[in-house]
Scaffold this motif. Structure first.
Motif, PDB file in Angstrom:
ATOM      1  N   VAL A 129       0.847  -1.198   0.000  1.00  0.00           N
ATOM      2  CA  VAL A 129       0.000   0.000   0.000  1.00  0.00           C
ATOM      3  C   VAL A 129       0.880   1.244   0.000  1.00  0.00           C
ATOM      4  CG1 VAL A 129      -1.867  -1.179   1.201  1.00  0.00           C
ATOM      5  CG2 VAL A 129      -0.174   0.078   2.522  1.00  0.00           C
ATOM      6  N   ALA A 130       0.373   2.296  -0.601  1.00  0.00           N
ATOM      7  CA  ALA A 130       1.107   3.555  -0.643  1.00  0.00           C
ATOM      8  C   ALA A 130       0.140   4.721  -0.506  1.00  0.00           C
ATOM      9  CB  ALA A 130       1.888   3.684  -1.958  1.00  0.00           C
ATOM     10  N   ARG A 131       0.521   5.668   0.325  1.00  0.00           N
ATOM     11  CA  ARG A 131      -0.215   6.940   0.480  1.00  0.00           C
ATOM     12  C   ARG A 131      -1.689   6.722   0.844  1.00  0.00           C
ATOM     13  NH1 ARG A 131       2.644   6.475  -3.734  1.00  0.00           N
ATOM     14  NH2 ARG A 131       0.875   6.161  -5.124  1.00  0.00           N
ATOM     15  N   LEU A 132      -1.943   5.774   1.733  1.00  0.00           N
ATOM     16  CA  LEU A 132      -3.321   5.482   2.131  1.00  0.00           C
ATOM     17  C   LEU A 132      -4.004   6.730   2.694  1.00  0.00           C
ATOM     18  CD1 LEU A 132      -3.361   1.959   3.825  1.00  0.00           C
ATOM     19  CD2 LEU A 132      -4.217   2.609   1.573  1.00  0.00           C
ATOM     20  N   GLY A 133      -5.234   6.905   2.338  1.00  0.00           N
ATOM     21  CA  GLY A 133      -6.001   8.040   2.829  1.00  0.00           C
ATOM     22  C   GLY A 133      -5.926   9.260   1.944  1.00  0.00           C
ATOM     23  N   PRO A 158       6.424   7.920  -1.495  1.00  0.00           N
ATOM     24  CA  PRO A 158       6.088   7.440  -0.147  1.00  0.00           C
ATOM     25  C   PRO A 158       4.761   8.036   0.311  1.00  0.00           C
ATOM     26  CG  PRO A 158       7.791   9.135  -0.053  1.00  0.00           C
ATOM     27  CD  PRO A 158       7.555   8.844  -1.497  1.00  0.00           C
ATOM     28  N   LEU A 159       4.264   7.482   1.434  1.00  0.00           N
ATOM     29  CA  LEU A 159       4.779   6.443   2.307  1.00  0.00           C
ATOM     30  C   LEU A 159       4.203   5.093   1.923  1.00  0.00           C
ATOM     31  CD1 LEU A 159       4.401   8.287   5.709  1.00  0.00           C
ATOM     32  CD2 LEU A 159       6.553   7.829   4.558  1.00  0.00           C
ATOM     33  N   HIS A 160       5.019   4.025   2.103  1.00  0.00           N
ATOM     34  CA  HIS A 160       4.605   2.679   1.762  1.00  0.00           C
ATOM     35  C   HIS A 160       4.500   1.805   3.007  1.00  0.00           C
ATOM     36  CE1 HIS A 160       6.314   2.776  -2.644  1.00  0.00           C
ATOM     37  NE2 HIS A 160       5.634   3.869  -2.341  1.00  0.00           N
ATOM     38  N   SER A 161       3.672   0.760   2.925  1.00  0.00           N
ATOM     39  CA  SER A 161       3.612  -0.308   3.925  1.00  0.00           C
ATOM     40  C   SER A 161       3.319  -1.607   3.186  1.00  0.00           C
ATOM     41  CB  SER A 161       2.530  -0.050   4.978  1.00  0.00           C
ATOM     42  OG  SER A 161       2.787   1.130   5.703  1.00  0.00           O
TER      43      SER A 161
END
Length: 287
Positions: free
Chosen positions: A220-224, A246-249
């Protein structure tokens, strides 16, 4: 009073109405800027808040917290945190210091969205997540693999694992420090591809099948934000995936992944046929 205010995940507009009202009235406003970062810069925040913001780096928070807490037993101080205030132990420590302060400093926390809950956008049930782990940047001489043991524990229970990826903000250049100079390295943010590659590298050493090439995962990247991106596939697939800025998870899927979770996640797959094949062979019916 010290107000510890969650800012959410994306930009200046994610702050709550209550939080914004406190920010605009507080004596001083600090922005913690090293455990996570927003997708906008300081100037954009200050423009939206209508006031100046003091950047609180790691050194200030961990070594000079007295400056942040000065007069907070008499005046209102706002301490802004990306995501939710208690998603990082750093902020728990700050609240404890307020309790131990003489006189004690009253605190109030304003929660907000964090990656720990926003990751539900992948379609994976939050009830099925185990321990969260962190992945740091490997170097030639330092490749810590302690994360593997926690992932293995989660995998043993069939649970998903959320992996938080390393960020380097205002990190000192060690070679420059050895010469007596203080120089900071440019900011670095780990990508999903780097994380997946490091997990595969550790798997080659451990050989327990916890982070194998065909383990299903979701990046996932830049959630929200309006530009959020979600990509699913095997770890091998994600090791070459480009999710942009970014940001990544990353989430490593547990083998108890429910059929409804699979049905939702497969829409994000880089190779849907491969994703379905692996799920049916390794995951279906394991829940």
């Amino acid at each position: 009073m010290l107000y510890i205010i969650g800012l959410g995940l994306a930009d200046e507009r994610d702050v709550s109405v209550k939080g914004l009202e406190i920010i605009q009235k507080a004596e001083r406003v600090y922005l913690e800027a090293y455990t996570a970062v927003l997708l906008v810069d300081q100037k954009q925040l200050e423009s939206y808040y209508g006031r100046s913001v003091i950047i609180a780096d790691r050194e200030m928070v961990e070594s000079h917290s007295d400056d942040i807490l000065a007069d907070a037993h008499e005046k209102d101080v706002a301490f802004l945190v990306v995501g939710d205030p208690f998603s990082a132990t750093t902020h728990t420590d700050l609240a404890l210091r307020c309790r131990q302060h003489e006189p004690p400093i009253p605190t109030r926390t304003l929660p907000n969205a964090s990656i720990l809950t926003a990751v539900g956008a992948t379609g994976l049930s939050l009830y099925n997540f185990g321990q969260t782990v962190s992945m740091v940047f490997f170097t030639e001489s330092w490749k810590p693999s302690s994360f593997y043991d926690r992932v293995a524990e989660n995998a043993g229970l069939g649970l998903h694992t959320l992996v938080l990826l390393d960020i380097k903000v205002k990190e000192p250049d060690l070679k420059a420090m050895a010469r007596g100079k203080i120089i900071y390295e440019p900011p670095r943010f780990m990508t999903v591809a780097q994380c997946a590659s490091q997990m595969l590298e550790v798997e080659e050493e451990r050989e327990q099948g916890v982070c194998g090439k065909e383990r299903l995962a979701v990046g996932v990247a830049r959630l929200g934000s309006e530009g959020e991106k979600i990509v699913a596939g095997t770890l091998e697939d994600l090791a070459s995936a480009d999710l942009g800025p970014p940001l990544h998870s990353l989430v490593l899927c547990g083998r108890k992944m429910h059929e409804m979770e699979w049905e939702y996640v497969r829409e994000f797959a880089v190779d849907q046929a491969k994703f379905d094949r692996v799920w049916k062979a390794e995951y279906e019916g394991k829940g």
